[in-house]
Design an enzyme around this catalytic site. Sequence first.
Site, short mmCIF file in Angstrom:
data_model
loop_
_atom_site.label_atom_id
_atom_site.label_comp_id
_atom_site.label_asym_id
_atom_site.label_seq_id
_atom_site.Cartn_x
_atom_site.Cartn_y
_atom_site.Cartn_z
N THR A 114 4.37 2.68 5.55
CA THR A 114 2.98 2.25 5.67
C THR A 114 2.24 3.21 6.59
O THR A 114 2.81 3.66 7.59
CB THR A 114 2.85 0.82 6.23
OG1 THR A 114 1.48 0.58 6.62
CG2 THR A 114 3.71 0.56 7.45
N ARG A 139 -5.24 -1.87 9.09
CA ARG A 139 -5.20 -3.35 8.97
C ARG A 139 -5.46 -3.96 10.34
O ARG A 139 -6.53 -3.76 10.88
CB ARG A 139 -3.86 -3.80 8.38
CG ARG A 139 -3.99 -5.14 7.65
CD ARG A 139 -2.69 -5.56 7.05
NE ARG A 139 -2.31 -4.78 5.90
CZ ARG A 139 -2.70 -5.04 4.65
NH1 ARG A 139 -3.48 -6.06 4.42
NH2 ARG A 139 -2.33 -4.30 3.64
N ASP A 179 -0.02 2.33 8.46
CA ASP A 179 -0.52 1.55 9.61
C ASP A 179 0.34 1.68 10.87
O ASP A 179 -0.13 1.37 11.97
CB ASP A 179 -0.62 0.07 9.24
CG ASP A 179 -1.55 -0.18 8.07
OD1 ASP A 179 -2.39 0.69 7.80
OD2 ASP A 179 -1.41 -1.23 7.42
N ARG A 222 1.12 -5.18 -5.13
CA ARG A 222 1.33 -6.36 -4.29
C ARG A 222 1.52 -7.51 -5.29
O ARG A 222 0.60 -7.83 -6.05
CB ARG A 222 0.13 -6.60 -3.38
CG ARG A 222 -0.01 -5.49 -2.34
CD ARG A 222 -1.04 -5.81 -1.26
NE ARG A 222 -1.00 -4.83 -0.20
CZ ARG A 222 -1.87 -3.82 -0.07
NH1 ARG A 222 -2.85 -3.68 -0.93
NH2 ARG A 222 -1.75 -2.97 0.92
N ASP A 252 2.63 -0.23 11.88
CA ASP A 252 2.64 -1.51 12.59
C ASP A 252 3.97 -2.26 12.48
O ASP A 252 4.01 -3.48 12.63
CB ASP A 252 1.49 -2.40 12.07
CG ASP A 252 1.58 -2.64 10.57
OD1 ASP A 252 2.40 -1.99 9.90
OD2 ASP A 252 0.81 -3.47 10.06
N GLY A 254 0.84 -1.21 0.00
CA GLY A 254 0.00 0.00 0.00
C GLY A 254 0.87 1.25 0.00
O GLY A 254 1.86 1.31 0.72
N ASP A 304 4.86 -4.59 6.19
CA ASP A 304 5.37 -5.91 6.63
C ASP A 304 5.40 -6.95 5.51
O ASP A 304 6.34 -7.74 5.43
CB ASP A 304 4.61 -6.41 7.86
CG ASP A 304 3.12 -6.57 7.62
OD1 ASP A 304 2.64 -6.06 6.58
OD2 ASP A 304 2.45 -7.18 8.44
O1 F6P Z 1 -1.45 -1.37 4.71
C1 F6P Z 1 -2.01 -0.17 4.31
C2 F6P Z 1 -3.49 -0.29 4.09
O2 F6P Z 1 -3.99 0.98 3.72
C3 F6P Z 1 -4.27 -0.85 5.28
O3 F6P Z 1 -4.52 0.11 6.28
C4 F6P Z 1 -5.50 -1.36 4.60
O4 F6P Z 1 -6.08 -2.41 5.33
C5 F6P Z 1 -4.99 -1.85 3.28
O5 F6P Z 1 -3.76 -1.20 3.05
C6 F6P Z 1 -5.92 -1.61 2.12
O6 F6P Z 1 -5.36 -2.21 1.00
P1 F6P Z 1 -5.85 -1.97 -0.49
O7 F6P Z 1 -5.30 -0.65 -0.94
O8 F6P Z 1 -5.28 -3.09 -1.26
O9 F6P Z 1 -7.34 -1.94 -0.47
#
Ligand code: F6P
Length: 326
Positions: free
Chosen positions: A129, A175, A131, A75, A133, A14, A106
């Site tokens: 990130t 997340r 997050d 990803r 985390d 992300g 991560d």
């Molecule tokens: O890891 C970053 C994040 O924004 C999380 O907070 C969230 O759960 C996820 O990515 C959303 O992913 P995507 O952009 O694939 O919907």
Amino acid sequence: MGTIKCIGILTSGGDAPGMNAAIRAVTRSAIYNGLQVKGIYRGYKGLLTGEIKEFKSQNVSNIIQLGGTILKTARCKEFTTPEGRQIAYENMKKEGIDALVIIGGDGSLTGARIFAQEFDVPCIGLPGTIDNDLFGTDTTIGYDTALNTILDAVDKIRDTATSHERLFFVEVMGRDAGFLALNGAIAAGAEAAIIPEISTEVDQLEELIKNGFRKSKNSSIVLVAESPITGGAMHYAERVKNEYPGYDVRVTILGHLQRGGSPTAHDRILASRLGAAAIDAIMEGQRNVMIGIDHDEIVYVPFTKAIKNDKPIKKELINVLRELSI
Ligand code: F6P
């Protein structure tokens, strides 16, 4: 691997505001130290498809203020397979890349750890990130900007919540981590935060909100971390609506707007320091570590530690929110 002459840089997972500032810092610091830099597009995918381009200092001009990532991100499923990583390694060799700097969360650092182990490639990670985390760093690139975006949104929701005397559940990202929800709630003066790290029953929440309504407040805002553990804002809103029909309940899901925007000064400085430190680490012969900042000092955190250890939520913050929301 012998002397490192050329590094490859990529952003993965992300996106997060400040990734561009990190790309700029890594590129310029590498060039300053006599290294060649190659930008790899679309995360690990670019290593597989060979979407790689040499970066000079001017390739990273005028990007420190931009959200997103000029390298794009993805990803990459193929990179999770040994066959995919073999292709990535061959492309890396073909391009003359001796070491990688990976900016991501991560999942991205897990990929780097496996790749580094399999092919003896020096990999340095930067925590990118929203997050927050990753263990071993006070904050991650993008977290502060996302927090400020949440704050701005909740301030606006408060206006309408107050006018209509409503109870709002605002869902934020993170997340499986509650940093955005908890600190967002403190900063916005919200009544409560529902986070995956702590279980919150509806009756506890009702108690808190009811007390607030009775005493002095005519509206309430509760931040909910998105997570299968909390069930999200809708889940709580439905339960409160069913069990306590007296409340006029609304839900706002902030979603991906939390990932965009110009990075804050904090994130730009963090990204610049971490980017420069990544090159120092490479020059010192470090490998397979994430660069973090702990108590304002640069630290090298082994990938396994950064990824596997759960970053704890400070109990003090939970208490602060509870005490200040009376
Ligand atoms: O890891 C970053 C994040 O924004 C999380 O907070 C969230 O759960 C996820 O990515 C959303 O992913 P995507 O952009 O694939 O919907």
